[in-house]
Design a protein around this motif. Structure first.
Motif, PDB file in Angstrom:
ATOM      1  N   ALA A 289       0.923  -1.359   0.036  1.00 45.78           N
ATOM      2  CA  ALA A 289       0.009  -0.281  -0.012  1.00 45.78           C
ATOM      3  C   ALA A 289       0.853   1.196  -0.104  1.00 45.78           C
ATOM      4  CB  ALA A 289      -0.817  -0.079   1.231  1.00 45.78           C
ATOM      5  N   ALA A 290       0.422   2.117  -0.694  1.00 47.71           N
ATOM      6  CA  ALA A 290       1.097   3.518  -0.582  1.00 47.71           C
ATOM      7  C   ALA A 290       0.750   4.123   0.825  1.00 47.71           C
ATOM      8  CB  ALA A 290       0.546   4.376  -1.994  1.00 47.71           C
ATOM      9  N   TYR A 291       1.436   5.241   1.281  1.00 52.42           N
ATOM     10  CA  TYR A 291       1.378   5.748   2.611  1.00 52.42           C
ATOM     11  C   TYR A 291       1.469   7.359   2.168  1.00 52.42           C
ATOM     12  CZ  TYR A 291       1.454   7.960   6.995  1.00 52.42           C
ATOM     13  OH  TYR A 291       1.270   8.906   7.994  1.00 52.42           O
ATOM     14  N   GLU A 292       0.217   7.974   2.238  1.00 54.07           N
ATOM     15  CA  GLU A 292       0.227   9.453   2.022  1.00 54.07           C
ATOM     16  C   GLU A 292       0.043  10.404   3.462  1.00 54.07           C
ATOM     17  OE1 GLU A 292      -2.885  10.514  -0.765  1.00 54.07           O
ATOM     18  OE2 GLU A 292      -1.786   8.990  -2.304  1.00 54.07           O
ATOM     19  N   ALA A 293       1.267  10.798   3.682  1.00 55.25           N
ATOM     20  CA  ALA A 293       1.074  11.328   5.258  1.00 55.25           C
ATOM     21  C   ALA A 293       0.592  12.919   5.025  1.00 55.25           C
ATOM     22  CB  ALA A 293       2.681  11.489   5.705  1.00 55.25           C
ATOM     23  N   TYR A 294      -0.109  13.152   6.082  1.00 54.54           N
ATOM     24  CA  TYR A 294      -0.517  14.583   6.154  1.00 54.54           C
ATOM     25  C   TYR A 294       0.639  15.529   6.959  1.00 54.54           C
ATOM     26  CZ  TYR A 294      -5.146  12.723   6.152  1.00 54.54           C
ATOM     27  OH  TYR A 294      -6.432  11.918   5.822  1.00 54.54           O
ATOM     28  N   PRO A 295       0.526  16.813   6.549  1.00 58.86           N
ATOM     29  CA  PRO A 295       1.667  17.632   7.094  1.00 58.86           C
ATOM     30  C   PRO A 295       1.723  17.991   8.470  1.00 58.86           C
ATOM     31  CG  PRO A 295       0.427  18.704   5.437  1.00 58.86           C
ATOM     32  CD  PRO A 295      -0.299  17.579   5.428  1.00 58.86           C
ATOM     33  N   GLU A 296       0.584  17.643   9.285  1.00 55.23           N
ATOM     34  CA  GLU A 296       0.342  17.651  10.598  1.00 55.23           C
ATOM     35  C   GLU A 296      -0.804  16.537  10.895  1.00 55.23           C
ATOM     36  OE1 GLU A 296       2.152  18.908  12.899  1.00 55.23           O
ATOM     37  OE2 GLU A 296       3.102  20.378  11.513  1.00 55.23           O
ATOM     38  N   PRO A 297      -0.642  15.899  12.254  1.00 57.11           N
ATOM     39  CA  PRO A 297      -1.787  14.811  12.626  1.00 57.11           C
ATOM     40  C   PRO A 297      -3.084  15.774  12.560  1.00 57.11           C
ATOM     41  CG  PRO A 297       0.191  14.607  14.005  1.00 57.11           C
ATOM     42  CD  PRO A 297       0.226  15.836  13.244  1.00 57.11           C
ATOM     43  N   VAL A 298      -4.403  15.161  12.265  1.00 55.82           N
ATOM     44  CA  VAL A 298      -5.370  15.502  12.172  1.00 55.82           C
ATOM     45  C   VAL A 298      -6.426  15.024  13.392  1.00 55.82           C
ATOM     46  CG1 VAL A 298      -7.770  16.062  10.904  1.00 55.82           C
ATOM     47  CG2 VAL A 298      -5.382  16.275   9.900  1.00 55.82           C
ATOM     48  N   ALA A 299      -6.929  15.577  14.313  1.00 53.84           N
ATOM     49  CA  ALA A 299      -7.818  15.192  15.368  1.00 53.84           C
ATOM     50  C   ALA A 299      -9.405  14.902  14.962  1.00 53.84           C
ATOM     51  CB  ALA A 299      -7.785  15.942  16.708  1.00 53.84           C
ATOM     52  N   ILE A 300      -9.597  13.821  14.956  1.00 59.05           N
ATOM     53  CA  ILE A 300     -10.964  13.416  14.321  1.00 59.05           C
ATOM     54  C   ILE A 300     -11.784  12.612  15.359  1.00 59.05           C
ATOM     55  CG2 ILE A 300     -12.416  12.235  12.577  1.00 59.05           C
ATOM     56  CD1 ILE A 300      -9.907  12.018  11.176  1.00 59.05           C
ATOM     57  N   PRO A 301     -13.165  13.496  15.831  1.00 63.11           N
ATOM     58  CA  PRO A 301     -14.099  12.850  16.784  1.00 63.11           C
ATOM     59  C   PRO A 301     -14.342  11.488  16.534  1.00 63.11           C
ATOM     60  CG  PRO A 301     -14.522  15.127  16.688  1.00 63.11           C
ATOM     61  CD  PRO A 301     -13.711  14.737  15.425  1.00 63.11           C
ATOM     62  N   ILE A 302     -14.446  10.480  17.341  1.00 66.93           N
ATOM     63  CA  ILE A 302     -15.064   9.084  17.027  1.00 66.93           C
ATOM     64  C   ILE A 302     -15.784   8.846  18.133  1.00 66.93           C
ATOM     65  CG2 ILE A 302     -13.091   8.370  15.498  1.00 66.93           C
ATOM     66  CD1 ILE A 302     -11.754   6.883  17.787  1.00 66.93           C
ATOM     67  N   GLY A 303     -16.719   7.483  18.203  1.00 64.50           N
ATOM     68  CA  GLY A 303     -17.109   6.957  19.095  1.00 64.50           C
ATOM     69  C   GLY A 303     -16.313   5.913  19.598  1.00 64.50           C
ATOM     70  N   THR A 304     -16.729   5.300  20.810  1.00 61.46           N
ATOM     71  CA  THR A 304     -16.036   4.265  21.664  1.00 61.46           C
ATOM     72  C   THR A 304     -16.885   2.860  21.535  1.00 61.46           C
ATOM     73  OG1 THR A 304     -16.168   4.638  23.625  1.00 61.46           O
ATOM     74  CG2 THR A 304     -14.398   5.957  22.408  1.00 61.46           C
ATOM     75  N   ALA A 305     -16.349   1.839  22.126  1.00 62.97           N
ATOM     76  CA  ALA A 305     -17.150   0.725  22.618  1.00 62.97           C
ATOM     77  C   ALA A 305     -17.991   1.071  23.878  1.00 62.97           C
ATOM     78  CB  ALA A 305     -16.529  -0.386  22.835  1.00 62.97           C
ATOM     79  N   ASN A 306     -17.772   2.116  24.578  1.00 63.26           N
ATOM     80  CA  ASN A 306     -18.584   2.417  25.640  1.00 63.26           C
ATOM     81  C   ASN A 306     -19.333   3.835  25.132  1.00 63.26           C
ATOM     82  OD1 ASN A 306     -19.941   3.960  27.946  1.00 63.26           O
ATOM     83  ND2 ASN A 306     -18.669   2.618  29.057  1.00 63.26           N
ATOM     84  N   PRO A 307     -20.768   3.738  24.869  1.00 65.65           N
ATOM     85  CA  PRO A 307     -21.595   4.983  24.608  1.00 65.65           C
ATOM     86  C   PRO A 307     -21.361   6.281  25.279  1.00 65.65           C
ATOM     87  CG  PRO A 307     -23.095   3.249  25.295  1.00 65.65           C
ATOM     88  CD  PRO A 307     -21.750   2.585  25.365  1.00 65.65           C
ATOM     89  N   LEU A 308     -20.808   6.070  26.695  1.00 63.19           N
ATOM     90  CA  LEU A 308     -20.789   7.292  27.160  1.00 63.19           C
ATOM     91  C   LEU A 308     -19.098   7.800  27.239  1.00 63.19           C
ATOM     92  CD1 LEU A 308     -22.604   6.123  30.571  1.00 63.19           C
ATOM     93  CD2 LEU A 308     -23.568   7.594  28.525  1.00 63.19           C
ATOM     94  N   VAL A 309     -18.518   7.230  26.266  1.00 64.42           N
ATOM     95  CA  VAL A 309     -17.274   7.729  26.268  1.00 64.42           C
ATOM     96  C   VAL A 309     -16.787   8.037  24.701  1.00 64.42           C
ATOM     97  CG1 VAL A 309     -14.674   7.455  26.509  1.00 64.42           C
ATOM     98  CG2 VAL A 309     -16.406   6.365  28.203  1.00 64.42           C
ATOM     99  N   ASP A 310     -16.520   9.467  24.424  1.00 64.55           N
ATOM    100  CA  ASP A 310     -16.113   9.664  23.276  1.00 64.55           C
ATOM    101  C   ASP A 310     -14.736   9.499  22.861  1.00 64.55           C
ATOM    102  OD1 ASP A 310     -18.734  10.578  22.426  1.00 64.55           O
ATOM    103  OD2 ASP A 310     -18.682  12.488  23.239  1.00 64.55           O
ATOM    104  N   GLY A 311     -14.457   9.327  21.806  1.00 61.22           N
ATOM    105  CA  GLY A 311     -12.857   9.247  21.588  1.00 61.22           C
ATOM    106  C   GLY A 311     -12.246  10.316  20.581  1.00 61.22           C
ATOM    107  N   VAL A 312     -11.186  10.323  20.225  1.00 60.98           N
ATOM    108  CA  VAL A 312     -10.124  11.307  19.390  1.00 60.98           C
ATOM    109  C   VAL A 312      -9.393  10.141  18.631  1.00 60.98           C
ATOM    110  CG1 VAL A 312      -9.010  13.004  18.652  1.00 60.98           C
ATOM    111  CG2 VAL A 312     -10.578  13.186  20.581  1.00 60.98           C
ATOM    112  N   HIS A 313      -9.410  10.270  17.300  1.00 59.74           N
ATOM    113  CA  HIS A 313      -8.616   9.539  16.459  1.00 59.74           C
ATOM    114  C   HIS A 313      -7.428  10.676  15.798  1.00 59.74           C
ATOM    115  CE1 HIS A 313      -6.891   7.735  12.731  1.00 59.74           C
ATOM    116  NE2 HIS A 313      -7.441   6.463  13.197  1.00 59.74           N
ATOM    117  N   TYR A 314      -6.071  10.435  16.178  1.00 62.01           N
ATOM    118  CA  TYR A 314      -5.326  11.323  15.439  1.00 62.01           C
ATOM    119  C   TYR A 314      -4.742  10.870  14.439  1.00 62.01           C
ATOM    120  CZ  TYR A 314      -5.646  13.582  19.980  1.00 62.01           C
ATOM    121  OH  TYR A 314      -6.371  14.240  21.046  1.00 62.01           O
TER     122      TYR A 314
END
Length: 278
Positions: free
Chosen positions: A147-172
């Protein structure tokens, strides 16, 4: 099977052996028996002695010597009140009790979604004591993808859910892994997170989810390689796709895939749905 193929299968089998050993540690993910939020007033909790509370900044535990609690780090008995403070997403194996050695159950203090919680980890849990490995698909060389890998200039924080509906997460997300699957004429782009030493982890859905596999899985790659032209690539080996802890326990807070990290194909490689003790 040629020599190269045999070596690939042998490496995968060693990976599977090490994976099973890592899962079956005494107070690992197969031992979780509860997840409980702490309240502002001191109160008892399920499956552990003592009175537990938090003021939002600090967690507090009050116990008497006869409760049998000791500190995990030092073995010192808890007789009175102790406190601990964590940053968000941090965890602390805090106190232990039970069993012949006083260490059967470990109580983990955790900060999730800026709230304190505890998780009990019981080495007597049948999920651990009856564990006999994770079912997997047979090794599939066609799902070892360049696979090719295309890096971002800087990490991007993306809100996500988790296995616990009361806990939000962030994907960097640090970039995208770009590839094609055998027999499919379109390209896939999946967000990746960076791990230690530059390795990448990709959390994904595919069309086996809910049938032969859990609701989502993850796969890690080595650090991207950069060629003379400056283009980066990784080997995406779906035979090494594994379950998150939430596949083994309802008490995990594991991150869900980023929106768009879904494959309209059956990835019949890697770990299947675990067979859990009742």
């Amino acid at each position: 099977m040629d020599t190269t193929a045999t070596a690939q299968v042998e490496r995968w089998q060693r990976f599977r052996t090490n994976r099973s050993k890592a899962l079956a540690t005494r107070h690992g993910w197969l031992t979780l028996t509860s997840f409980q939020w702490l309240e502002s007033r001191p109160a008892g909790v399920e499956l552990a002695p003592g009175l537990w509370s938090t003021d939002g900044t600090t967690a507090t535990l009050t116990a008497a010597a006869q409760d049998g609690l000791t500190l995990v780090e030092t073995g010192e008995p808890v007789d009175g009140t102790i406190t601990a403070s964590l940053a968000n997403e941090e965890s602390l194996m805090w106190v232990q009790f039970g069993g012949a050695d006083g260490q059967q159950v470990v109580v983990e203090l955790a900060m999730r979604a800026d709230r304190y919680a505890i998780r009990t980890r019981d080495s007597g849990s049948p999920v651990l004591t009856e564990f006999d490995g994770v079912p997997t698909f047979d090794y599939n060389a066609d799902l070892v993808i360049e696979a090719a890998y295309e890096a971002y200039p800087e990490p991007v924080a993306i809100p996500i859910g988790t296995a616990n509906p009361l806990v939000d997460g962030v994907h960097y997300s640090v970039g995208e892994v770009v590839f094609r699957l055998p027999g499919i004429d379109h390209e896939y782009r999946l967000h990746a997170e960076e791990e230690k030493l530059g390795a990448l982890t990709i959390t994904f859905h595919d069309e086996t989810n809910g049938e032969s596999t859990d609701e989502w899985r993850k796969v890690s790659t080595p650090r991207p390689r950069v060629d003379a032209a400056g283009k980066a690539s990784v080997v995406l080996d779906f035979n090494r796709a594994i379950n998150y802890p939430s596949a083994f326990t309802p008490y995990g807070t594991c991150p869900m895939p980023v929106k768009g990290n879904s494959l309209d194909a059956k990835i019949e490689a890697g770990e299947k749905q675990p067979l859990l003790a009742d």
